[in-house]
Enzyme design. Structure first.
Site, PDB file in Angstrom:
ATOM      1  N   ARG A  33      -0.451 -12.701   8.572  1.00  0.00           N
ATOM      2  CA  ARG A  33      -1.381 -11.671   8.105  1.00  0.00           C
ATOM      3  C   ARG A  33      -2.770 -11.797   8.753  1.00  0.00           C
ATOM      4  O   ARG A  33      -3.783 -11.553   8.119  1.00  0.00           O
ATOM      5  CB  ARG A  33      -1.506 -11.712   6.571  1.00  0.00           C
ATOM      6  CG  ARG A  33      -0.280 -11.158   5.866  1.00  0.00           C
ATOM      7  CD  ARG A  33      -0.504 -11.109   4.372  1.00  0.00           C
ATOM      8  NE  ARG A  33      -0.693 -12.448   3.838  1.00  0.00           N
ATOM      9  CZ  ARG A  33      -1.313 -12.740   2.709  1.00  0.00           C
ATOM     10  NH1 ARG A  33      -1.808 -11.769   1.966  1.00  0.00           N
ATOM     11  NH2 ARG A  33      -1.431 -13.982   2.285  1.00  0.00           N
ATOM     12  N   HIS A  87      -8.973   3.896 -12.019  1.00  0.00           N
ATOM     13  CA  HIS A  87      -9.104   3.510 -10.613  1.00  0.00           C
ATOM     14  C   HIS A  87     -10.555   3.419 -10.171  1.00  0.00           C
ATOM     15  O   HIS A  87     -10.831   3.122  -9.015  1.00  0.00           O
ATOM     16  CB  HIS A  87      -8.344   4.492  -9.727  1.00  0.00           C
ATOM     17  CG  HIS A  87      -6.881   4.514 -10.037  1.00  0.00           C
ATOM     18  ND1 HIS A  87      -6.339   5.393 -10.943  1.00  0.00           N
ATOM     19  CD2 HIS A  87      -5.857   3.750  -9.608  1.00  0.00           C
ATOM     20  CE1 HIS A  87      -5.045   5.162 -11.037  1.00  0.00           C
ATOM     21  NE2 HIS A  87      -4.736   4.179 -10.247  1.00  0.00           N
TER      22      HIS A  87
END
Ligand code: GLN
Ligand code: ZN
Length: 768
Positions: A15, A702
């Site tokens: 990653r 959110h």
């Protein structure tokens, strides 16, 4: 016969790209450093593919964020709101613009929202949705594809194959940002720019160019089909000396087969993992000038290829077309599979021998090629691995199979119909009108995360860990009592992830150390792998739910993840239909529901946020999916008595088209995400006369923004105009895991106040 690859994961085997991007965003590394890391990843990827013996190797499949966003930059599709980033900001303009489009820009006195993101077909990858205006112009803006091809060429020579999203899919996957035009009509303006790009790539020495047109596997309108014909005729007329390869994937071409095989291109790629049955029709219709790339290695899963099976398909194609017209490939870009199985040093050796990640899949393509050309190597070892999986006792559990085979209609039906259950439940729980609750998780603070990390590393004993989780749970309960929530939750502090937590405690699942897949931008996920028949060796949530229930006199809701969501967010075994695997999970969850009921938990929520994601791309296949998905949920929910109240929860909206199936789930209460759409979604529920109880989310979790009481009352009023007030619950849109405590507390206090006022203000005829 040639081999090719359609795309390779770009996050780096450890990653690196995620970490580099996040450091760049945080100002910790500069652009030069970021580019250096990216270049290293690209070169390693190319070398890996070269070493594997792949003939056509993708370039421009690398992306800092998303390949659709790259296309928008390439084609100059840059919404006006980003102009200030170019004109006012000193810095790395193109890069800043690129990331601003992906993530929004809140710096230098600017506040520009990000572009919308949505799911890439039926994968868990999200792309940035192109925004089109009526007067949309296209012109080459970004040099990325040219630069990347140049650098690929140095290593790969003419094996380097630039990859672009094809013009028609690019338009179809975007959206109109104003009324009065259809984006597909932009094709005439768009094609000249593709011509220019392709000609430049040809001049740079590109031999093949891959144009991804996954929309060819969707239901297309007449106009959309014509756009494909027009686009590719226009391209063919204006470019020459370069071979165009159109890649389709994720489903069969079906009624688009004629259209696809008659495009004036050099080669067509089809997905024979998702849709092996389409080979016959394609072979029957394919004209003589066309080469066929057959995707036989699954680009979306982690299983070793069954060579015998693939060879049958390869041989069939070769018999009809001759070897020189056949190209062997993975089914789709390997973007959707983890990178390197060799990094999984802790996996059970037997099971590991059944698996393949991206790097191993390249070898599979190459080995299949060699076998098809006559090599007698590889086949035996592959046969053994496939056979050992087929007959493994780790995979196949008689008891589990028998139980699934024995599922009867009664298993997916509650004892009584909803109106009876509702009455019994109302008598039992005596909740006020507009009862308040939350969706399950409370903020996962750094403290909680560190606790789990330390416990995993062995720095905490399980007693120490449990005590700390107990403290967090008690605190959350006290606080919910104080502010007067009606149905409490325990907070899910013991859970890392809503699927992983269950997978870890069920048989038939395994977890990788490094099996990361890009979800969007720098966000990666590490899905569990379902390798065998699923069963539940012991209780999963009873300990924490009972503990929580014992801390309060108020109602405590038990919290589970549903079978379809567990399936949807895992790598699923490919040796039996998905519905069978789902039913196995459903029975395990059913047992957990019953265990919770026996432990005295009267309200149990079974989350199914992912139920819509599993919807097949083609309309014709949807009813079958919805049937078994809904049934699996019902199996999990139907083992309890009438007085036990089953909740479900869904988010990520867009339920209008499946409302009847949501109703068929027959949950006593459903909580859904609605606040961002200002209750628009509820129209669908109202129109359908949704019969059961429903908690439309009254605030958007959110964002850290704290909604006012008035705002939430207004939403409740809207809801009460549409649905009977006695059926309404009051709750946020989703779990609060990603939020911080201060905003969560403020928002929930306002929410409770809103419910109280609603009880006074909205006592209307709807109640009678
Ligand atoms: N119960 C889960 C939570 O609150 C639901 C999460 C979700 O819907 N994605 O976190
Ligand atoms: Zn949710």
């Amino acid at each position: 016969m040639l081999t090719q690859n359609l795309g390779y994961p770009r996050i780096g085997s450890h990653r690196q790209l995620k970490k580099a991007c996040e450091q760049y965003w945080a100002g910790k590394i500069d652009l030069q450093e970021l580019n250096k890391i990216a270049r290293t990843i690209r070169e390693e990827n190319w070398q890996t593919q070269l070493d594997a013996g792949i003939d056509l190797i993708p370039c421009n499949d690398f992306s800092f964020y998303d390949q659709m966003l790259d296309m928008s930059l390439l084609l100059g599709v840059i919404p006006h709101r980003y102009t200030p980033v170019l004109t006012q900001v000193k810095g790395n303009q193109e890069t800043d613009l690129y990331f601003a489009m992906a993530r929004g820009y809140q710096k230098d006195g600017l506040d520009i929202t990000a572009m919308e993101m949505t799911k890439w077909f039926d994968t868990n990858y999200h792309y940035i949705v192109p925004e089109f205006t009526a007067a949309q112009d296209f012109k080459i803006f970004s040099e990325k594809v040219f630069a990347e091809h140049n650098s690929a060429k140095q290593l790969l020579g003419n094996k380097a194959k630039p990859v672009l999203i094809g013009p028609v899919s690019y338009l179809l996957l975007g959206k109109e940002k104003e009324a009065g035009f259809e984006r597909i009509d932009l094709i005439k303006k768009l094609i000249p720019v593709y011509v220019e790009i392709i000609n430049r790539l040809k001049l740079q020495g590109a031999d093949w160019i891959q144009l991804d047109e996954p929309c060819l596997t969707l239901d297309l309108s007449k106009k959309e089909k014509e756009a494909f014909e027009h686009a590719y005729r226009a391209l063919a007329n204006r470019v020459s000396g370069v071979k165009l390869l159109v890649a389709t994937y994720f489903d069969a071409l079906l009624d688009n087969t004629q259209l696809a095989v008659n495009l004036p291109i050099a080669a067509l790629h089809i997905d024979l993992v998702r849709a092996p049955e389409q080979l016959d029709e394609v072979l029957a219709l394919i004209p003589e000038r066309l080469q066929l790339s057959i995707g036989v290695v699954d680009g979306r899963n982690v299983w070793k290829n069954d060579y015998e099976n693939s060879l049958k398909l390869i041989q069939k194609a070769v018999e009809k077309l001759g070897g020189d017209r056949v190209i062997i490939a993975p089914s789709c870009s390997l973007l959707h599979s983890p990178i390197d199985l060799e990094l999984e040093t802790e996996l059970d050796h037997g099971i590991k021998n059944w698996m393949a990640f991206a790097k191993q899949k390249l070898n599979e393509v190459s080995e299949l090629h060699q076998i098809a050309e006559g090599s007698d190597q590889f086949l035996q070892a592959n046969k053994q691995a496939i056979e050992s999986r087929r007959s493994s006792k780790q995979v196949h559990k008689r008891v589990v199979k028998d139980r699934v085979a024995g599922i009867a209609d009664a298993d997916s039906t509650r004892l009584s119909a909803f109106p009876i259950r509702q009455q019994v439940q109302h008598e039992r729980f005596k909740l006020p009108l507009f009862p308040t609750t939350t969706i399950g998780s409370f903020p996962q603070t750094d403290e909680i995360r560190q606790l789990r990390a330390k416990f995993k590393k062995g720095e905490l004993t399980s007693k120490q860990y449990d005590e700390a989780i107990e403290r967090a749970t008690i605190e959350a309960i006290r606080w919910q009592e104080e502010i007067g929530i009606d149905v409490l939750v325990h907070g899910e502090f013991e859970r890392n992830d809503m699927v992983e937590y269950f997978g870890e405690q069920l048989d038939g699942f395994l977890f990788t150390k490094n099996g990361w897949v890009q979800s969007y931008g720098s966000r990666c996920v590490k899905p569990p792998v379902i390798y065998g028949d699923v069963s539940r060796p012991k209780d999963i949530t009873v300990r924490w739910s009972s503990f929580a229930a014992a801390q309060t006199d108020k109602l405590m809701k038990g919290m589970l993840t549903g079978p379809v969501t567990i399936l949807q967010w895992s790598f699923v075994r490919d040796d039996q239909p998905r519905e069978v695997t789902t039913n196995q999970i459903a029975l395990a969850i059913r047992d957990e529901v019953v265990a919770l009921e026996q432990a005295g938990i009267g309200i149990i929520q079974i989350d199914e946020p992912a139920i819509r994601e599993g919807l097949p791309l083609r309309k014709a296949k949807r009813p079958h999916y919805l049937d078994w998905a809904v049934k699996a949920f019902r199996i999990s929910a139907s083992g309890v008595n009438d007085e036990t109240q089953i909740h479900t929860h869904m988010c990520y909206s867009e339920f209008n088209d499946i409302i009847e199936h949501i109703a068929a789930m027959d949950a006593d209460v459903i909580t859904i995400e609605t606040s961002r759409s200002q209750m628009e979604l509820l129209q669908a529920f109202a129109h359908f006369e949704y019969p059961n109880e429903i908690g439309p989310g009254v605030y958007d979790i959110h964002s850290p923004r704290v909604p006012s009481t008035q705002e939430m009352i207004d939403l409740l009023k809207k809801a009460a105009e549409l649905l009977p007030a006695r059926n309404l619950w009051v709750n946020p849109d989703c779990g609060l895991k990603t939020r911080k405590w201060p905003e969560t507390k403020a928002a929930l206090e306002n929410m409770v106040a809103a419910a109280r006022m609603a009880r006074e203000q909205i006592v209307t005829e709807t109640l009678v």
